[in-house]
Design a protein around this motif. Structure first.
Motif, PDB file in Angstrom:
ATOM      1  N   GLU A   1      -0.507  16.549  -5.608  1.00 39.53           N
ATOM      2  CA  GLU A   1      -1.691  16.269  -6.426  1.00 39.53           C
ATOM      3  C   GLU A   1      -2.039  17.483  -7.290  1.00 39.53           C
ATOM      4  N   GLN A   2      -2.426  17.229  -8.543  1.00 38.94           N
ATOM      5  CA  GLN A   2      -2.821  18.289  -9.454  1.00 38.94           C
ATOM      6  C   GLN A   2      -4.232  18.060  -9.952  1.00 38.94           C
ATOM      7  N   ARG A   3      -5.022  19.124 -10.010  1.00 37.25           N
ATOM      8  CA  ARG A   3      -6.335  19.062 -10.647  1.00 37.25           C
ATOM      9  C   ARG A   3      -6.154  19.366 -12.125  1.00 37.25           C
ATOM     10  N   LEU A   4      -6.657  18.463 -12.976  1.00 39.33           N
ATOM     11  CA  LEU A   4      -6.464  18.599 -14.420  1.00 39.33           C
ATOM     12  C   LEU A   4      -7.645  19.237 -15.131  1.00 39.33           C
ATOM     13  N   GLY A   5      -8.849  19.019 -14.607  1.00 35.90           N
ATOM     14  CA  GLY A   5     -10.021  19.563 -15.291  1.00 35.90           C
ATOM     15  C   GLY A   5     -11.311  19.002 -14.748  1.00 35.90           C
ATOM     16  N   LEU A   6     -12.367  19.228 -15.488  1.00 39.22           N
ATOM     17  CA  LEU A   6     -13.720  18.861 -15.085  1.00 39.22           C
ATOM     18  C   LEU A   6     -13.958  17.365 -15.260  1.00 39.22           C
ATOM     19  N   THR A  21      11.824   3.764 -16.373  1.00 35.63           N
ATOM     20  CA  THR A  21      12.638   3.913 -15.172  1.00 35.63           C
ATOM     21  C   THR A  21      11.863   3.648 -13.890  1.00 35.63           C
ATOM     22  N   GLY A  22      10.543   3.462 -13.977  1.00 36.72           N
ATOM     23  CA  GLY A  22       9.747   3.110 -12.814  1.00 36.72           C
ATOM     24  C   GLY A  22       8.934   4.240 -12.218  1.00 36.72           C
ATOM     25  N   ASP A  23       8.882   5.411 -12.873  1.00 40.28           N
ATOM     26  CA  ASP A  23       7.994   6.481 -12.420  1.00 40.28           C
ATOM     27  C   ASP A  23       6.550   6.097 -12.721  1.00 40.28           C
ATOM     28  N   ILE A  24       5.650   6.354 -11.768  1.00 37.93           N
ATOM     29  CA  ILE A  24       4.249   5.942 -11.888  1.00 37.93           C
ATOM     30  C   ILE A  24       3.363   7.177 -12.003  1.00 37.93           C
ATOM     31  N   LEU A  25       2.544   7.215 -13.037  1.00 36.81           N
ATOM     32  CA  LEU A  25       1.536   8.266 -13.200  1.00 36.81           C
ATOM     33  C   LEU A  25       0.181   7.692 -12.806  1.00 36.81           C
ATOM     34  N   LEU A  26      -0.462   8.334 -11.834  1.00 41.53           N
ATOM     35  CA  LEU A  26      -1.780   7.942 -11.347  1.00 41.53           C
ATOM     36  C   LEU A  26      -2.761   9.064 -11.664  1.00 41.53           C
ATOM     37  N   ALA A  27      -3.902   8.725 -12.255  1.00 43.22           N
ATOM     38  CA  ALA A  27      -4.933   9.714 -12.548  1.00 43.22           C
ATOM     39  C   ALA A  27      -6.291   9.140 -12.180  1.00 43.22           C
ATOM     40  N   ARG A  52     -15.738  12.259  -9.730  1.00 45.29           N
ATOM     41  CA  ARG A  52     -17.115  12.648 -10.045  1.00 45.29           C
ATOM     42  C   ARG A  52     -17.265  14.164 -10.195  1.00 45.29           C
ATOM     43  N   THR A  53     -16.285  14.932  -9.706  1.00 46.79           N
ATOM     44  CA  THR A  53     -16.320  16.388  -9.838  1.00 46.79           C
ATOM     45  C   THR A  53     -15.170  16.885 -10.700  1.00 46.79           C
ATOM     46  N   SER A  54     -13.968  16.365 -10.425  1.00 49.14           N
ATOM     47  CA  SER A  54     -12.768  16.791 -11.139  1.00 49.14           C
ATOM     48  C   SER A  54     -11.880  15.594 -11.453  1.00 49.14           C
ATOM     49  N   VAL A  55     -10.983  15.796 -12.410  1.00 50.66           N
ATOM     50  CA  VAL A  55      -9.949  14.810 -12.733  1.00 50.66           C
ATOM     51  C   VAL A  55      -8.636  15.292 -12.121  1.00 50.66           C
ATOM     52  N   HIS A  56      -7.933  14.373 -11.465  1.00 49.25           N
ATOM     53  CA  HIS A  56      -6.698  14.696 -10.747  1.00 49.25           C
ATOM     54  C   HIS A  56      -5.587  13.739 -11.178  1.00 49.25           C
ATOM     55  N   ALA A  57      -4.340  14.114 -10.870  1.00 50.38           N
ATOM     56  CA  ALA A  57      -3.191  13.260 -11.172  1.00 50.38           C
ATOM     57  C   ALA A  57      -2.118  13.441 -10.120  1.00 50.38           C
ATOM     58  N   ARG A  58      -1.329  12.374  -9.911  1.00 53.14           N
ATOM     59  CA  ARG A  58      -0.163  12.425  -9.038  1.00 53.14           C
ATOM     60  C   ARG A  58       0.947  11.606  -9.671  1.00 53.14           C
ATOM     61  N   LEU A  59       2.175  12.055  -9.499  1.00 56.68           N
ATOM     62  CA  LEU A  59       3.354  11.316  -9.936  1.00 56.68           C
ATOM     63  C   LEU A  59       4.025  10.704  -8.727  1.00 56.68           C
ATOM     64  N   ARG A  65       0.836  -1.188   0.000  1.00 63.38           N
ATOM     65  CA  ARG A  65       0.000   0.000   0.000  1.00 63.38           C
ATOM     66  C   ARG A  65       0.878   1.248   0.000  1.00 63.38           C
ATOM     67  N   VAL A  66       0.606   2.159  -0.955  1.00 68.29           N
ATOM     68  CA  VAL A  66       1.384   3.390  -1.062  1.00 68.29           C
ATOM     69  C   VAL A  66       0.591   4.588  -0.562  1.00 68.29           C
ATOM     70  N   LEU A  67      -0.652   4.733  -1.012  1.00 63.90           N
ATOM     71  CA  LEU A  67      -1.464   5.848  -0.523  1.00 63.90           C
ATOM     72  C   LEU A  67      -2.924   5.636  -0.862  1.00 63.90           C
ATOM     73  N   ASP A  68      -3.792   6.243  -0.060  1.00 68.05           N
ATOM     74  CA  ASP A  68      -5.190   6.410  -0.414  1.00 68.05           C
ATOM     75  C   ASP A  68      -5.317   7.759  -1.122  1.00 68.05           C
ATOM     76  N   TYR A  69      -6.137   7.833  -2.140  1.00 69.37           N
ATOM     77  CA  TYR A  69      -6.206   9.065  -2.923  1.00 69.37           C
ATOM     78  C   TYR A  69      -7.661   9.384  -3.277  1.00 69.37           C
ATOM     79  N   GLY A  70      -7.895  10.644  -3.582  1.00 73.17           N
ATOM     80  CA  GLY A  70      -9.232  11.074  -3.953  1.00 73.17           C
ATOM     81  C   GLY A  70     -10.156  11.165  -2.751  1.00 73.17           C
TER      82      GLY A  70
END
Length: 486
Positions: free
Chosen positions: A263-268, A236-242, A246-253, A215-220
């Motif tokens: 964490e970044q908010r990407l849009g609607l 190289t092992g970098d992980i992109l999570l998006a 239900r309200t916004s789209v988010h992403a974390r590296l 377990r790495v993290l709970d998100y959203g």
């Protein structure tokens, strides 16, 4: 039209293709090869004929070996390898995948395979009618040997005498890279005093050299039901999570060193997780940490009605930079009854000089397939891939090692079609016929994958369903078709 309604309309008709050979594909696609001993869909006798699909999966390893999970004609599930020398799949080998129902597939190395899904073991947590509640992942190889299983999360089963519905944990995304670094996202029920009050999303990662996912993290935020997520891992092992909450789209590296970026908010946003056959959000990351997330945001009520916000959008990030603002590719998606966009609704990839997105949209009352490039944070070259006025459904996008791109879709009355373009170019070539279906209203969903070695595109599909005759109990013939890499 909802997925259930569309399939009812398409599949309620009689199936008489069990002894009819599949029509020839057109160049450059090779002749269809039958999937001997395996199937993607079948008619079953259950108080009358019922149509059902197998939890099928398709992919290529980094070594260029094709691998598929399919239903076995003899019963149960199995796996098979693609033999490029003869242009088809070999014999289907029976497997229980250690009681895991394969809902997501990811490959690593020359022959490694991860599968994630519901744990259907008789000894595992289940509802009264046998429905699985737990999520597990298995690790194995293309020979069909899966010796390692790990349970990731358990659902909620009410205690005896408690009037509450059970809540299943669900695997929502899975990804890996060539070295075996893997990540899986799981939606887990949150339990109040006596019942499930919502769902939270959790990320598990298996780093190189580790034997288990951790377990790495709970998100959203907590949502009423499960939320769609997407994962991508670079060499190289970098992980992109998006994800879409239900309200916004988010992403974390999450870097290869284990650092969790802001964490970044990407849009609607606006989509719920509707199952592994509904693709709502996709992600891509390359070795320089260029990143791309694309999504379709469409709310769906319990009746299958579609509603706002009704957009297709994307966001991109340059190496070392945060994601840019939302790039809206299509807005005003059709709303109301039978407007829910089902299946593989969106696909995307990072190419050498651009990003590419393909998606299902609407043209008036007709569902169509579109594409656009993303260059410099803007959409370019948006175009209709499918034929105007013909109902069409995206099936997949394959990208070869030199950047060649092939989009595959099904079209009402026309069968499986495709369009391709060479790497480094912006213009798509003309429409190609993968498998004709002149006298049909459609085909069952197909699986599409591209070889990272040869650049071949592989399609695995069922025979089309005609509008006459009486369904014959048993598996619907399945076949594979290869397009040589360019």
């Amino acid at each position: 039209m909802s997925l259930r309604s569309r399939r009812a309309a398409v599949l309620a008709a009689a199936l008489s293709l069990l002894v009819v050979p599949v029509a020839r594909a057109a160049a450059p696609w090779a002749d269809p090869q039958p999937l001997s001993g395996g199937y993607l869909a079948t008619w079953r006798e259950s108080g009358g004929l019922a149509f059902s699909t197998a939890p099928a999966q398709l992919g290529f390893t980094q070594g260029g070996t094709g691998f598929a999970v399919v239903g076995r004609s003899a019963g149960g599930l199995g796996s098979t390898r693609f033999a490029g020398s003869r242009g088809g799949f070999g014999a289907v080998t029976a497997s229980t995948f250690r009681s895991v129902v394969p809902e997501h597939l990811a490959t690593f190395g020359r022959s490694g395979v991860y599968l994630a899904g519901a744990l259907a073991s008789p000894s595992a947590q289940q509802t009264a009618n046998g429905g699985p509640l737990s999520v597990a992942v298995v690790r194995g190889n293309v020979t069909g040997d899966f010796p390692t299983r790990q349970t990731l999360a358990q659902g909620y089963l009410p205690k005896k005498g408690v009037l509450a519905d059970p809540g299943a944990a669900t695997a929502t995304a899975l990804a890996s890279n060539a070295t075996g670094v893997a990540a899986v996202t799981v939606s887990i029920p949150v339990v109040g005093r006596t019942r499930v009050i919502g769902y939270r999303s959790r990320l598990f990662v298996r780093w190189r050299g580790q034997s288990l996912f951790r377990r790495v993290l709970d998100y959203g935020k907590q949502t009423v039901g499960s939320s769609p997520s997407a994962l991508a891992i670079n060499p190289t092992g970098d992980i992109l999570l998006a994800w879409d909450d239900r309200t916004s789209v988010h992403a974390r590296l999450i870097t290869a060193g284990g650092k969790i970026a802001t964490e970044q908010r990407l849009g609607l946003g606006g989509s719920a997780y509707l199952g592994p056959s509904f693709t709502r959000i996709v992600a891509s990351i390359d070795s320089t940490r260029r990143m791309l997330v694309a999504w379709l945001a469409q709310r769906a009520g319990s009746s299958g009605n579609a509603g706002g916000p009704g957009i297709v959008a994307a966001s991109v990030a340059s190496p070392g930079k945060p994601f840019g603002s939302q790039i809206t590719l299509e807005s005003g998606l059709k709303q109301g009854d039978r407007a829910l966009i089902s299946g593989t609704a969106i696909q995307a990839a990072i190419l050498r000089d651009r990003g590419v997105v393909t998606w299902d949209g609407w043209q008036g009352s007709t569902r169509v397939v579109r594409t656009a490039d993303l260059v410099g944070g803007r959409a370019q070259g948006a175009r209709l891939l499918s034929t105007a006025g013909v109902s069409s459904w995206l099936q997949g996008l394959a990208v070869g090692p030199r950047g060649g791109t092939v989009a595959v879709w099904s079209a009402e009355g026309q069968g499986l079609l495709a369009a391709a373009r060479a790497g480094g170019t912006s213009n798509w070539d003309g429409t190609e016929t993968v498998a004709p279906g002149a006298d049909t209203t459609g085909m069952t969903d197909a699986l599409v994958a591209g070889s990272p070695v040869s650049g071949d595109t592989l399609v695995l599909a069922s025979a089309p369903v005609p509008m006459s005759g009486v369904p014959t109990p048993g598996p619907i013939p399945a076949f594979s078709i290869r397009r040589p890499g360019s």
